[in-house]
Design an enzyme around this catalytic site. Sequence first.
Site, mmCIF file in Angstrom:
data_model
loop_
_atom_site.group_PDB
_atom_site.id
_atom_site.type_symbol
_atom_site.label_atom_id
_atom_site.label_comp_id
_atom_site.label_asym_id
_atom_site.label_seq_id
_atom_site.Cartn_x
_atom_site.Cartn_y
_atom_site.Cartn_z
ATOM 1 C CB SER A 246 -0.912 0.014 1.228
ATOM 2 O OG SER A 246 -1.825 -1.061 1.180
ATOM 3 C CD GLU A 318 1.095 2.098 4.170
ATOM 4 O OE1 GLU A 318 1.721 1.148 4.645
ATOM 5 O OE2 GLU A 318 -0.138 2.196 4.229
#
EC number: 1.3.1.98
Length: 322
Positions: A246, A318
């Site tokens: 992700s 992230e």
Amino acid sequence: MIDFLASMLKVAKIPYTENEPLAPKSTFKVGGTARLFITPQTPEQLEAAISAARSAELPYFVTGGASNVVYPDGLYNGAIISTQSIKEIFYDPDETTPDGSVLVTCQCGVPMAAFVDFCTKKNLTGAEQFAGLPGTVGGAVYMNARCFDRSISDLLYSTSHIEYTGEKTKITELPFNAADWDYKKSPFQAHTAEDGSQTNQRYITQATFRLTPAGASAHDRIVADCKKYIAERVDKGHFKYPSAGSVFKNNHAFGAPSGKLIDDCGLKGLTAGGAQIAPFHGNFIINTGNATADNIRTLVKSAQKAVKDKFGFDLEPEIIFV
């Protein structure tokens, strides 16, 4: 200053290589070369390597499995310090907590796969959701990795880290305090002050986890659960191409996962050089063969702009660009 650092490493007998290719050392398979690639073998050598790089006034980056990292293109004229050789696991089945949990301590470079495998072999339950997660324990703790609605902090009992305060260094053990942790947030993530300096320089050396002893009768169930979570990762395309998983954190305030917002902007399949927003998952950027860090950064900015323009939301990455 590179030669000065290399000479300090030689004196301290800390292994290193020069002009090391970085792309093979990350899950993204992206990056140029590191002027020095340092592989300390113990927490003490890790502290010595960081201190030496600081003394030499060279840029440095501490990494584990580099599964959430985008290495820079070209030459990184500093030191990449890898913790992957610091990988002992400590376990005493007779040491228990008041609630009946047992404690497993992993050094920072232990692969998450090895930690989950260790728990499985010892018939300890609680870590199954992290089966198949790439990277190391240190990286998972740093990011407070979250898999299948379970955060690594849900298992934490304590951590140890190297901490720099001015010119002083100390090894600190922290008992777990829930107030220090949040969704994909940990007390180890650097905070940048207004003058650009990092106000929080902590480097994880080990983490102790609470697991539940389940007995031999639970072994097959633990194995089956681990296989189930790995199969879900495979089905979602986690391993189809080199990637860092992700790209953006989810935010419940947005009302939808980041991948759904990116998909609603029509960006799935968008390419920049050899990088692509995955056709099968809006929150994945994949390396289709010859991606560069600049390609990946371009797609990150494109997704942020599109979601901001369409929904007014600011996507928070992230993944970490070195």
